[in-house]
Each structure stands twice: as structure tokens, then as C-alpha cells.
Design a protein around this motif. Structure first.
Motif, PDB file in Angstrom:
ATOM      1  N   ILE A  64      -2.315 -15.230 -16.317  1.00 20.52           N
ATOM      2  CA  ILE A  64      -1.242 -14.692 -17.153  1.00 20.52           C
ATOM      3  C   ILE A  64      -1.531 -14.951 -18.627  1.00 20.52           C
ATOM      4  N   MET A  65      -1.462 -13.897 -19.401  1.00 22.24           N
ATOM      5  CA  MET A  65      -1.706 -13.972 -20.838  1.00 22.24           C
ATOM      6  C   MET A  65      -0.549 -14.714 -21.511  1.00 22.24           C
ATOM      7  N   LYS A  66      -0.878 -15.640 -22.357  1.00 19.24           N
ATOM      8  CA  LYS A  66       0.123 -16.363 -23.127  1.00 19.24           C
ATOM      9  C   LYS A  66       0.448 -15.580 -24.394  1.00 19.24           C
ATOM     10  N   ALA A  67       1.533 -15.929 -25.045  1.00 23.61           N
ATOM     11  CA  ALA A  67       1.975 -15.216 -26.240  1.00 23.61           C
ATOM     12  C   ALA A  67       0.911 -15.254 -27.339  1.00 23.61           C
ATOM     13  N   GLN A  68       0.283 -16.398 -27.535  1.00 21.98           N
ATOM     14  CA  GLN A  68      -0.731 -16.523 -28.588  1.00 21.98           C
ATOM     15  C   GLN A  68      -1.890 -15.568 -28.333  1.00 21.98           C
ATOM     16  N   GLU A  69      -2.332 -15.489 -27.096  1.00 16.33           N
ATOM     17  CA  GLU A  69      -3.431 -14.595 -26.748  1.00 16.33           C
ATOM     18  C   GLU A  69      -3.033 -13.132 -26.968  1.00 16.33           C
ATOM     19  N   LEU A  74      -3.363  -8.122 -30.185  1.00  8.39           N
ATOM     20  CA  LEU A  74      -2.729  -7.099 -31.020  1.00  8.39           C
ATOM     21  C   LEU A  74      -3.303  -7.112 -32.438  1.00  8.39           C
ATOM     22  N   THR A  75      -3.557  -8.294 -32.966  1.00  5.59           N
ATOM     23  CA  THR A  75      -4.142  -8.403 -34.304  1.00  5.59           C
ATOM     24  C   THR A  75      -5.536  -7.807 -34.333  1.00  5.59           C
ATOM     25  N   SER A  76      -6.316  -8.072 -33.315  1.00  2.00           N
ATOM     26  CA  SER A  76      -7.669  -7.532 -33.235  1.00  2.00           C
ATOM     27  C   SER A  76      -7.650  -6.002 -33.173  1.00  2.00           C
ATOM     28  N   ILE A  77      -6.712  -5.457 -32.422  1.00  2.20           N
ATOM     29  CA  ILE A  77      -6.575  -3.990 -32.350  1.00  2.20           C
ATOM     30  C   ILE A  77      -6.138  -3.440 -33.697  1.00  2.20           C
ATOM     31  N   ARG A 108       0.447   1.291 -33.603  1.00  2.00           N
ATOM     32  CA  ARG A 108       1.280   0.726 -32.521  1.00  2.00           C
ATOM     33  C   ARG A 108       1.101  -0.790 -32.445  1.00  2.00           C
ATOM     34  N   ALA A 109      -0.118  -1.249 -32.625  1.00  2.00           N
ATOM     35  CA  ALA A 109      -0.364  -2.695 -32.591  1.00  2.00           C
ATOM     36  C   ALA A 109       0.347  -3.382 -33.759  1.00  2.00           C
ATOM     37  N   VAL A 110       0.276  -2.771 -34.934  1.00  2.00           N
ATOM     38  CA  VAL A 110       0.964  -3.332 -36.110  1.00  2.00           C
ATOM     39  C   VAL A 110       2.470  -3.351 -35.868  1.00  2.00           C
ATOM     40  N   ASP A 111       3.014  -2.239 -35.365  1.00  2.00           N
ATOM     41  CA  ASP A 111       4.452  -2.178 -35.087  1.00  2.00           C
ATOM     42  C   ASP A 111       4.866  -3.256 -34.090  1.00  2.00           C
ATOM     43  N   SER A 112       4.052  -3.439 -33.065  1.00  2.00           N
ATOM     44  CA  SER A 112       4.352  -4.448 -32.060  1.00  2.00           C
ATOM     45  C   SER A 112       4.329  -5.856 -32.668  1.00  2.00           C
ATOM     46  N   LEU A 113       3.371  -6.107 -33.537  1.00  2.38           N
ATOM     47  CA  LEU A 113       3.313  -7.405 -34.220  1.00  2.38           C
ATOM     48  C   LEU A 113       4.521  -7.610 -35.126  1.00  2.38           C
ATOM     49  N   LEU A 114       4.886  -6.568 -35.871  1.00  2.34           N
ATOM     50  CA  LEU A 114       6.005  -6.689 -36.810  1.00  2.34           C
ATOM     51  C   LEU A 114       7.334  -6.908 -36.098  1.00  2.34           C
ATOM     52  N   PRO A 118       9.871  -9.923 -37.959  1.00  2.00           N
ATOM     53  CA  PRO A 118      10.613  -8.938 -38.744  1.00  2.00           C
ATOM     54  C   PRO A 118      10.761  -9.344 -40.204  1.00  2.00           C
ATOM     55  N   MET A 119      10.639  -8.347 -41.056  1.00  2.00           N
ATOM     56  CA  MET A 119      10.723  -8.583 -42.500  1.00  2.00           C
ATOM     57  C   MET A 119      12.138  -8.969 -42.915  1.00  2.00           C
ATOM     58  N   HIS A 120      13.149  -8.469 -42.215  1.00  2.00           N
ATOM     59  CA  HIS A 120      14.515  -8.765 -42.626  1.00  2.00           C
ATOM     60  C   HIS A 120      14.839 -10.247 -42.540  1.00  2.00           C
ATOM     61  N   LYS A 121      14.106 -11.012 -41.737  1.00  2.00           N
ATOM     62  CA  LYS A 121      14.336 -12.460 -41.692  1.00  2.00           C
ATOM     63  C   LYS A 121      14.021 -13.069 -43.060  1.00  2.00           C
ATOM     64  N   HIS A 122      12.935 -12.604 -43.672  1.00  3.20           N
ATOM     65  CA  HIS A 122      12.556 -13.095 -44.986  1.00  3.20           C
ATOM     66  C   HIS A 122      13.626 -12.695 -45.999  1.00  3.20           C
TER      67      HIS A 122
END
Length: 167
Positions: A64-69, A74-77, A108-114, A118-122
């Protein structure tokens, strides 16, 4: 945890592999007509149950893939670092190529990462910080006005328009 006998360990390993307790008892080397009873007794023993649970957890951790992996993938994509292996039929035969993710896949990978960052937290943190600064200034002003107790002709008034701003 108490140490398992070699036969108990084999039983547990075969059980993990097959899920069939009676067959696992037979393969582990148990003899007799009551293999299903022996298998049932083995599965009810705490040490064997713990061993099976630990081994299953180890297997799940590997599979099972962990969140970090997932985030690293997603970052690599998104960066176009990960390449997809393709086999394309041509007149000369099959051509083997490595293709970087196209713009849609990278987006899609960027959207999934964002979604995870989320920017609104900042922006919300900035708003809270500014509001805290305004509240502090208001409190200091009230304190100054009370201390002056009308001895001074200067009065400071802060109008809170921060909460009335357009979102």
C-alpha cells in the motif's frame, strides 16, 4: 510474544498464503483425521494470531502506497520527470519510446497536489494575523484613551473596515 514452534510458523505462513486453515495444517506437517480441529485450535492461539497479524501488516505496508510516496509521485509527474513507457506499432515493427507526461497529465497532478495544500489556508492565516494586529491596536488605543482620561485634546479612533471588505 512467545516463540512459535517451526510447525506453528509454517502453519501460519501457509495460512497467510492460502487462507485455508485445514490445508495449511496439512502442508505444515500436522497429521491425523482432525486437521480442521487442529487448524481451528491454531487460529485461536494468541501467539499464532499475533504472528499472522504482524505478517499481514508487513505485507500491507509493502503493497500500500503511503501519502508521502503518493505526493512524491504526483510531484514527479507534475515536473515531467516521470516517463511513460510506450510501444508503438510502425511499418518497420514495434517502436519503443519513453514519453514525458503531457500538459493535461501534469496539470492534473498539480491540481491534485494543490488540493492537499490549498492556497486559501495561507490567505486565511494572513487574514487572522492582520485581524489580531488590528485588535491589538484597538486595545492599546482604548488603554491610552482611558489613561489620558480627557487630559489630552488628541483622541485616536480606529474604524474597523477590515471585516467589511469585499471578498
Amino acid at each position: 510474544m512467545a516463540k512459535l514452534t517451526e510447525k506453528q510458523k509454517r502453519f501460519a505462513d501457509y495460512y497467510i498464503e492460502s487462507g485455508n486453515a485445514t490445508e495449511s495444517a496439512k502442508r505444515a506437517g500436522y497429521k491425523g483425521k482432525n486437521l480442521n480441529r487442529i487448524a481451528s485450535e491454531n487460529l485461536s492461539k494468541l501467539d499464532i494470531k499475533q504472528y499472522i497479524d504482524e505478517q499481514l501488516e508487513k505485507l500491507a505496508d509493502k503493497r500500500i502506497m503511503k501519502a508521502q510516496e503518493a505526493l512524491e509521485l504526483l510531484t514527479s509527474i507534475a515536473r515531467g520527470e516521470l516517463k511513460e513507457e510506450l510501444y508503438i506499432p510502425t511499418d518497420e515493427g514495434i517502436k519503443h519510446i519513453w514519453k514525458i507526461p503531457d500538459i493535461k497529465d501534469r496539470q492534473r497532478a498539480v491540481d491534485s497536489l494543490l488540493k492537499r495544500y490549498p492556497m486559501h489556508k495561507h490567505d486565511q492565516l494572513q487574514d487572522e494575523l492582520l485581524q489580531a494586529q488590528i485588535d491589538k491596536i484597538k486595545a492599546e488605543t482604548v488603554k491610552i484613551n482611558k489613561e489620558d482620561n480627557d487630559n489630552s485634546p488628541i483622541s485616536i479612533q480606529i474604524v474597523d473596515s477590515w471585516n467589511d471588505r469585499d471578498e
